[in-house]
Enzyme design. Structure first.
Site, short mmCIF file in Angstrom:
data_model
loop_
_atom_site.label_atom_id
_atom_site.label_comp_id
_atom_site.label_asym_id
_atom_site.label_seq_id
_atom_site.Cartn_x
_atom_site.Cartn_y
_atom_site.Cartn_z
N GLU A 10 27.78 60.00 -32.37
CA GLU A 10 27.94 61.12 -33.30
C GLU A 10 27.86 60.69 -34.76
OE1 GLU A 10 31.13 63.93 -31.87
OE2 GLU A 10 31.44 62.32 -30.43
N SER A 68 31.23 66.47 -29.21
CA SER A 68 29.96 67.13 -29.52
C SER A 68 29.19 67.56 -28.28
CB SER A 68 29.06 66.21 -30.39
OG SER A 68 29.60 66.10 -31.68
N TYR A 120 24.61 72.03 -33.38
CA TYR A 120 24.16 71.48 -34.65
C TYR A 120 22.79 71.94 -35.10
CZ TYR A 120 28.20 68.58 -33.79
OH TYR A 120 29.49 68.15 -33.53
N ARG A 163 41.64 70.71 -33.70
CA ARG A 163 40.93 71.90 -33.24
C ARG A 163 40.99 71.94 -31.72
NH1 ARG A 163 35.51 70.86 -33.40
NH2 ARG A 163 35.50 70.90 -31.13
N ASP A 167 39.73 73.79 -28.24
CA ASP A 167 38.70 74.63 -27.64
C ASP A 167 39.28 75.29 -26.39
OD1 ASP A 167 37.03 73.64 -29.60
OD2 ASP A 167 36.19 72.07 -28.32
N GLU A 195 39.83 71.39 -24.32
CA GLU A 195 40.02 70.06 -24.90
C GLU A 195 40.46 70.21 -26.34
OE1 GLU A 195 35.82 68.32 -26.11
OE2 GLU A 195 35.73 69.16 -24.09
N ASN A 237 40.39 68.28 -30.37
CA ASN A 237 39.66 67.36 -31.23
C ASN A 237 40.55 66.98 -32.40
OD1 ASN A 237 37.81 66.38 -33.31
ND2 ASN A 237 36.17 67.12 -31.99
N GLY A 266 34.70 68.65 -36.74
CA GLY A 266 33.49 68.59 -37.54
C GLY A 266 33.59 69.46 -38.78
#
Length: 314
Positions: free
Chosen positions: A16, A152, A222, A261, A263, A276, A278, A282
């Site tokens: 990443e 990602s 992305y 963050r 999800d 999950e 993070n 990002g």
């Protein structure tokens, strides 16, 4: 605060890297806009020398994947007693390993899709097809396959037909030695950012994710235009509150710090399923945290400037 100078760590050597560099550039610009002096540092072999010779007031970790999220860089910063924005090394390790995070939250009573964790060696030693058959018998189809570590959506695949499983497994194992197989849950996909403040962690407005091809994979994440986002998410008040509570619970239970963050999927029956978390969200032009910040009527620069002050004063 305007006298602070900050090093933003980005890049690194994970898969990443390019995304991290984009995050670092955007965060650096946001911090400069609120008066901080910022340098962008690559997380490379010169990092320790830089920290010794040119110690910043604080470091902001904008690394994605690998050493930036598994606690390795955080351990170095802790050893050198450098203040940094982000989760400490031990909690990073818990969150980085997806099955570990899922198990901890499931024990606390949070909903998460049923799962199985299978190392590559298991397929080699016991035979791939019998193991795949057992997986489908237990979890059913469709399945979500993803590496047990990483971000990602690299290596992630939704499998709706058993015939697709072998190829999906190969693609998944290209990014790690262990596969996390989850029962796929249909519903509204959301991401909820959590930020620490004076009164503890609070959730920003959830962001709803609607990928053009139905799967929020690396390309959909992305590439501008391949995913529609709604910030705040198009949820009723009860569901919006539930996803915020889930994200704050995950942040607290896993011992996360400053910003995270989560999800999740909101199923048709209203159940909010943890997917999950993070620890280094990002910050690119298509990333979810900046959308949540904007939906909250706040600025990325101010939020991170406040987190920098918290880090310096810890």
């Amino acid at each position: 605060m305007s006298n602070r100078w900050v090093a933003v760590l980005s890049g690194g050597l994970s898969h990443e890297r390019e995304v991290s560099l984009r995050s670092g550039r955007r965060l650096s610009a946001a911090l400069r806009s609120v008066g901080l002096v910022v340098e962008e540092w690559d997380a490379d072999g010169n990092l320790l020398t830089r920290l010794k010779e040119h110690r910043p007031d604080a470091v902001v970790v904008a690394l994605h994947g690998g050493e930036g999220e598994n606690g390795s860089v955080q351990t170095i910063l802790e050893l050198m007693d450098v203040p940094f924005v982000g989760t400490d090394s031990q909690a990073c390790r818990r969150a980085w390993d997806k099955p570990t995070a899922k198990a901890e939250l499931a024990r606390a009573g949070l909903a998460t899709p049923e799962w199985a964790v299978l190392p590559h060696a298991t397929f080699r030693e016991l035979g791939a097809q019998p193991v795949l058959d057992a997986m489908v018998d237990r979890l059913g189809l469709p399945l979500m396959l993803k590496p047990d570590q990483g971000g990602s959506a690299l290596g992630a695949h939704v499998v709706r037909d058993a015939a697709e499983l072998p190829a999906a497994m190969v693609g998944c194992l290209a990014y790690g030695n262990t596969v996390l197989a989850e029962r796929f849950v249909e519903g509204v996909e959301v991401a909820v950012a959590v930020v620490d403040g004076p009164d503890g962690p609070h959730a920003l407005p959830p962001v709803e994710i609607v990928p053009e091809n139905g799967v929020y994979d690396y390309t959909a994440r992305y590439t501008a235009g391949l995913t529609d986002f709604h910030a705040p998410a198009r949820l009723d008040e009860k569901a919006a509150q539930a996803v915020g509570e889930l994200a704050v619970s995950a942040h607290r239970l896993l011992g996360l710090r400053d910003v995270s963050r989560t999800d999740a999927i909101v199923a048709p029956d209203g159940t909010v399923n943890f997917l999950e978390v993070n620890v280094s969200p990002g910050l690119t032009e298509t990333s979810l945290l900046p959308m949540a910040v904007e939906a909250a009527g706040e600025s990325l620069g101010n939020i991170y400037a406040n987190l920098i002050e918290r880090a310096v004063n810890r």
